[in-house]
Design an enzyme around this catalytic site. Structure first.
Site: not given
Ligand code: ARG
Length: 450
Positions: A108, A153-154, A275, A281, A288, A315, A323
């Site tokens: 954690n 503007t607009h 294209s 084109k 885009e 936690y 992530k």
């Molecule tokens: N993969 C977990 C995360 O990204 C890591 C921490 C996991 N902790 C646990 N008590 N299972 O949060």
């Protein structure tokens, strides 16, 4: 083998494994190793591990680090996450002493640390990229010289401004995108390592030691906050999101500029696509996609905020999902900065002159400069606009008698104010749309960008 298997009589179901295992976190490998090395240094210094154990752990981790750097580190399907993979590999290299690595630590605080190290690292990259991007805008602004366009503007032509002024607006926006990363770096400068599972530890650790060796200014003040908060990750994603929105606005402009209707800019062949059906084109697809991809980063911002909103302390596994969002937002920003910077650097600008109507405000200001209240001057020029448009004429072919038809206080010099070239030359307000302001801005931006 999991880090926690002994408590269970049954092996994890394959279904559970596939649902819970994190592979996105593999890109934290270097950060995880840096954190573990700092942790070992602290354990050794406070005497939780003895010198020979500390030495073995350090050497082992350095070996794993070398594998990671050379791309030889192998993840196994049986690794639950990056932290488990490192501990598994360390054990393979140095045997049972590897079991001492996780003393006074939990995944954690480990993942909270890894994420901070990662953000700190990539924020620095993004700052350099933004600087290069803003410098490319300053170069483009310098290259277009005294070309004049209408500012809108607009979506209607408003005033005459140097094209460079329009381009530079994005450089100033980019400067604030950079500042947001710099500002976030200050808040990231606090190590969560030592918070353990969330409650701290009975072992005599000193989180200051690992924090200092990792280059953090300070350490957490509350172990629950340290493992459970993701506001900084959310801020990182927002900073990416806002920078993507800046780029998306530029992308939209760049798309308009390249239309037949605007005709402001063309991009290099190698920065455009064709294209399969229409041979004529030349499509600015990178712009885009920049605009399109900003949508998914806006989604990341929403998702990372939503991820936190109902979480009880401390936690929760939900946090693993931060992530993916953060990596996606950052990757998208990195790619988009490169793409648009290249397109801008290769762009050729030759916009048409703005319509003569962009001189209307200048004409009103000519009267205002002679003491006529602006509201009255606006009214007078408005009447002139009606007179000319109803005769199918424009400001460009108005003469003094046309002006005198609406107000006899006009003088022949006022007609000069109508020309866009004159207008951008006579404009004096600081930071306004004039050639002198553009020169000052480019200089200032280059100083600020280093
Ligand atoms: N993969 C977990 C995360 O990204 C890591 C921490 C996991 N902790 C646990 N008590 N299972 O949060």
């Amino acid at each position: 083998m999991t880090l926690w298997g002994s408590r269970f009589e049954d092996a994890p179901d394959e279904l559970l494994w596939h649902y819970t295992v994190d592979t996105a976190d593999r890109r934290l490998l270097l950060d995880d190793l840096a954190g573990s090395l700092a942790h070992v240094g602290m354990l050794e210094q406070v005497g939780i591990v003895d010198d020979s154990e500390g030495e073995a752990l350090r050497r082992g981790l350095e070996g794993v680090l070398a594998e990671a750097r050379s791309g030889d580190f192998e993840f196994l399907d049986s690794d639950e996450d990056v932290h488990s993979a490192v501990e598994r590999r360390l054990g393979e290299r140095i045997g049972s002493v590897a079991g001492k690595l996780h003393t006074a630590r939990s995944r954690n605080d480990q993942v909270a640390l890894d994420l901070r190290l990662y953000m700190r690292r990539v924020a620095a990259d993004r700052i350099s990229q933004i600087e290069l991007f803003a410098l490319a805008l300053a170069d483009a602004a310098e290259d277009v010289g005294e070309t004049v366009v209408a500012t809108y503007t607009h979506m209607q032509q408003g005033q005459a401004v140097p094209l460079a002024h329009h381009i530079l607006a994005y450089a100033w926006m980019a400067l604030r995108d950079r500042a947001r990363f710099e500002d976030l770096l200050k808040r990231l400068d606090e190590s969560p390592l030592g918070a353990g599972a969330g409650g701290g530890t009975s072992l005599p650790i000193d989180p200051e030691i690992s924090a200092t060796s990792l280059g953090f200014e300070t350490v957490f003040g509350n172990s629950i906050d340290a493992v459970a908060s993701r506001d900084l990750a959310a801020e990182f994603v927002f900073v990416c999101g806002q920078a993507m929105v800046t780029l998306s606005r530029l992308a939209e402009d760049m798309l308009l500029w390249a239309t037949e209707e605007y005709g402001w800019a063309t991009y290099l062949d190698r920065h455009t696509t064709g294209s399969s059906a229409m041979p004529q084109k030349k499509n600015p697809d990178m712009a885009e996609l920049a605009r399109g991809r900003s949508a998914s980063v806006i989604g990341d911002v929403t998702a990372i905020l939503a991820l936190q909103k109902g979480l009880p302390m401390a936690y929760n596994r939900d946090l693993q999902e931060d992530k993916r969002l953060l990596f996606h937002a950052d990757d998208t920003l990195a790619g988009t900065l490169s793409a648009l910077r290249a397109m801008i650097a290769g762009a050729t600008f030759s916009p048409p002159a703005p319509s003569s109507w962009v001189g209307a405000l200048d004409l009103a200001e000519a009267l205002t400069a002679r003491g006529i209240p602006f509201r009255e001057a606006h009214h007078i020029v408005g009447a002139l606009v009606v007179k000319l448009t109803s005769a199918g004429r424009t400001l460009a072919d108005a003469d003094l008698s046309d002006l005198h038809d609406v107000d006899n206080r006009f003088v022949s010099a006022d007609l000069e104010q109508i020309s866009p070239e004159h207008s951008v030359r006579s404009r004096t307000s600081p930071g306004g749309g004039s050639h002198t302001s553009v020169v000052t801005q480019i200089e200032k931006l280059r100083t600020l960008l280093g």
